[in-house]
Design an enzyme around this catalytic site. Structure first.
Site, PDB file in Angstrom:
ATOM      1  N   ASP A   1      -1.067  -0.454   6.105  1.00 40.59           N
ATOM      2  CA  ASP A   1      -1.159   0.229   7.396  1.00 40.59           C
ATOM      3  C   ASP A   1      -2.608   0.486   7.818  1.00 40.59           C
ATOM      4  O   ASP A   1      -2.859   0.811   8.973  1.00 40.59           O
ATOM      5  CB  ASP A   1      -0.422   1.578   7.364  1.00 40.59           C
ATOM      6  CG  ASP A   1      -1.103   2.576   6.458  1.00 40.59           C
ATOM      7  OD1 ASP A   1      -1.567   2.173   5.367  1.00 40.59           O
ATOM      8  OD2 ASP A   1      -1.202   3.757   6.830  1.00 40.59           O
TER       9      ASP A   1
ATOM     10  N   ARG B   1     -12.092   8.058  -1.656  1.00 39.60           N
ATOM     11  CA  ARG B   1     -12.455   9.371  -1.076  1.00 39.60           C
ATOM     12  C   ARG B   1     -13.952   9.503  -0.743  1.00 39.60           C
ATOM     13  O   ARG B   1     -14.332   9.846   0.371  1.00 39.60           O
ATOM     14  CB  ARG B   1     -12.048  10.461  -2.067  1.00 39.60           C
ATOM     15  CG  ARG B   1     -12.011  11.854  -1.491  1.00 39.60           C
ATOM     16  CD  ARG B   1     -11.732  12.866  -2.604  1.00 39.60           C
ATOM     17  NE  ARG B   1     -10.544  12.525  -3.380  1.00 39.60           N
ATOM     18  CZ  ARG B   1     -10.299  12.978  -4.613  1.00 39.60           C
ATOM     19  NH1 ARG B   1     -11.118  13.829  -5.200  1.00 39.60           N
ATOM     20  NH2 ARG B   1      -9.217  12.602  -5.258  1.00 39.60           N
TER      21      ARG B   1
ATOM     22  N   ASN C   1      -4.422  10.345  -6.257  1.00 42.91           N
ATOM     23  CA  ASN C   1      -3.187  11.144  -6.323  1.00 42.91           C
ATOM     24  C   ASN C   1      -1.945  10.266  -6.292  1.00 42.91           C
ATOM     25  O   ASN C   1      -0.822  10.772  -6.182  1.00 42.91           O
ATOM     26  CB  ASN C   1      -3.144  12.127  -5.151  1.00 42.91           C
ATOM     27  CG  ASN C   1      -4.216  13.203  -5.280  1.00 42.91           C
ATOM     28  OD1 ASN C   1      -4.135  14.049  -6.162  1.00 42.91           O
ATOM     29  ND2 ASN C   1      -5.238  13.160  -4.436  1.00 42.91           N
TER      30      ASN C   1
ATOM     31  N   GLY D   1      -7.560   4.332   3.984  1.00 40.21           N
ATOM     32  CA  GLY D   1      -7.413   3.210   3.046  1.00 40.21           C
ATOM     33  C   GLY D   1      -8.521   3.052   2.025  1.00 40.21           C
ATOM     34  O   GLY D   1      -8.431   2.198   1.148  1.00 40.21           O
TER      35      GLY D   1
ATOM     36  N   ASP E   1       0.133   5.074   0.816  1.00 38.97           N
ATOM     37  CA  ASP E   1       0.045   6.071   1.892  1.00 38.97           C
ATOM     38  C   ASP E   1       0.285   5.416   3.254  1.00 38.97           C
ATOM     39  O   ASP E   1      -0.484   4.535   3.662  1.00 38.97           O
ATOM     40  CB  ASP E   1      -1.355   6.707   1.916  1.00 38.97           C
ATOM     41  CG  ASP E   1      -1.667   7.522   0.664  1.00 38.97           C
ATOM     42  OD1 ASP E   1      -0.864   8.391   0.311  1.00 38.97           O
ATOM     43  OD2 ASP E   1      -2.737   7.292   0.067  1.00 38.97           O
TER      44      ASP E   1
ATOM     45  N   SER F   1      -5.937   5.999  -3.487  1.00 36.36           N
ATOM     46  CA  SER F   1      -5.829   7.414  -3.843  1.00 36.36           C
ATOM     47  C   SER F   1      -5.724   7.651  -5.343  1.00 36.36           C
ATOM     48  O   SER F   1      -4.992   6.964  -6.060  1.00 36.36           O
ATOM     49  CB  SER F   1      -4.603   8.014  -3.160  1.00 36.36           C
ATOM     50  OG  SER F   1      -4.427   9.349  -3.581  1.00 36.36           O
TER      51      SER F   1
ATOM     52  N   ASP G   1       0.883  -1.163   0.000  1.00 35.87           N
ATOM     53  CA  ASP G   1       0.000   0.000   0.000  1.00 35.87           C
ATOM     54  C   ASP G   1       0.930   1.225   0.000  1.00 35.87           C
ATOM     55  O   ASP G   1       2.047   1.150   0.523  1.00 35.87           O
ATOM     56  CB  ASP G   1      -0.863  -0.036   1.275  1.00 35.87           C
ATOM     57  CG  ASP G   1      -1.669   1.227   1.419  1.00 35.87           C
ATOM     58  OD1 ASP G   1      -2.449   1.540   0.494  1.00 35.87           O
ATOM     59  OD2 ASP G   1      -1.519   1.922   2.445  1.00 35.87           O
TER      60      ASP G   1
HETATM   61  O1  LIG Z   1      -8.501  11.496  -2.046  1.00 35.62           O
HETATM   62  P1  LIG Z   1      -7.548  10.552  -2.693  1.00 35.62           P
HETATM   63  O2  LIG Z   1      -6.167  11.140  -2.889  1.00 35.62           O
HETATM   64  O3  LIG Z   1      -8.092   9.944  -3.949  1.00 35.62           O
HETATM   65  O4  LIG Z   1      -7.316   9.379  -1.666  1.00 35.62           O
HETATM   66  C1  LIG Z   1      -8.332   8.482  -1.239  1.00 35.62           C
HETATM   67  C2  LIG Z   1      -7.908   7.803   0.051  1.00 35.62           C
HETATM   68  O5  LIG Z   1      -6.659   7.166  -0.152  1.00 35.62           O
HETATM   69  C3  LIG Z   1      -6.186   6.401   0.944  1.00 35.62           C
HETATM   70  O6  LIG Z   1      -4.947   5.861   0.622  1.00 35.62           O
HETATM   71  C4  LIG Z   1      -6.061   7.257   2.194  1.00 35.62           C
HETATM   72  O7  LIG Z   1      -5.798   6.415   3.275  1.00 35.62           O
HETATM   73  C5  LIG Z   1      -7.346   8.045   2.457  1.00 35.62           C
HETATM   74  O8  LIG Z   1      -7.154   8.985   3.489  1.00 35.62           O
HETATM   75  C6  LIG Z   1      -7.773   8.781   1.207  1.00 35.62           C
HETATM   76  O9  LIG Z   1      -9.000   9.420   1.470  1.00 35.62           O
END
Ligand SMILES: O=P(O)(O)OC[C@H]1O[C@@H](O)[C@H](O)[C@@H](O)[C@@H]1O
Length: 234
Positions: A192, A60, A136, A57, A9, A134, A7
């Protein structure tokens, strides 16, 4: 084991704390505004308790729906074009993303112990993938200069394209194993998030390793959700 799935983040990059900060700012703003408008006061978002249970995890918008539900609040879904000020699930999601992107523009740090370990395992012939809820993910990997370390990436954008449900469903992990060309039983997962550990366990992976860089009590929570063992570092 032939393969390792990480994973991102909180395991590879130090971005879980940035997500938590952005979430806190979003819900503090939203609840305060709601209090001013309706006179209703609601228990604030707490990083220590609400974040690991309802948000960490997972995709969003699922996080937004989960948290609002705990406070008895329901918002219209809205649409992806909603501005960050709109009080819809999509609008709040866009606002949280704005806050998060401001934070990652300032700095993305990695866990150097994880990276050293991954490089050793790669040199020893393991197949290595990275996953993340995520959207991002790729931006963060590029900012940290580590995109090329992973043969496969299944992130929030890929999952949406493939219509994969987010954690605690095991689908993103199973897709990463499929793309690596390995079976789940011969693959170890490093996670995590409590809901991430749960997802890997549900996917039948050979080894589910919880990674706890928080307070000691988190180890117990990761074990309860299905981790075979918990590391505090690599
Ligand atoms: O908002 P993003 O960047 O698409 O990420 C979605 C989720 O990604 C996860 O990896 C994080 O633990 C969350 O906190 C987050 O909300």
């Amino acid at each position: 084991m032939r393969a390792l799935i990480f994973d991102m983040d909180g395991v590879v990059t130090q971005t879980a704390t940035l997500h938590a900060q952005a979430w806190k700012k979003l819900f503090d703003d939203f609840l305060q505004n709601r209090r001013e408008k309706t006179g209703k006061s609601t228990a604030p978002f707490r990083i220590e308790t609400d974040y690991p249970q309802y948000i960490d995890g997972i995709p969003r918008l699922d996080g937004i729906r989960n948290f609002l539900k705990t406070r008895g609040i329901s918002l219209p879904e809205g649409s992806p074009e909603d501005s960050p000020e709109t009080e819809t699930v999509w609008g709040l999601g866009n606002r949280k993303n704005q806050y998060f992107q401001e934070l990652i523009k300032q700095k993305v740090e990695v866990f150097s112990d994880t990276l050293t370990w991954i490089k050793q395992k790669r040199a020893a012939g393991y197949q290595i993938a990275i996953i993340s809820a995520s959207k991002n993910c790729q931006t963060i990997l590029q900012a940290a200069g580590i995109e090329d370390l992973f043969r496969v990436r299944v992130d929030g954008i890929v999952a949406e394209e493939l219509h994969l449900p987010g954690k605690p469903a095991p689908d993103v992990f199973l897709e990463a194993a499929r793309q690596l060309g390995v079976m789940p039983e011969e693959t170890a997962v490093f996670e995590d998030a409590r809901l991430g550990v749960k997802a890997a366990r549900a996917g039948g992976f050979g080894l589910v390793v919880g990674v706890n860089r928080k307070q000691e009590a988190e180890t117990e929570a990761l074990l309860r959700n299905g981790a075979d063992l918990v590391l505090t570092g690599f």
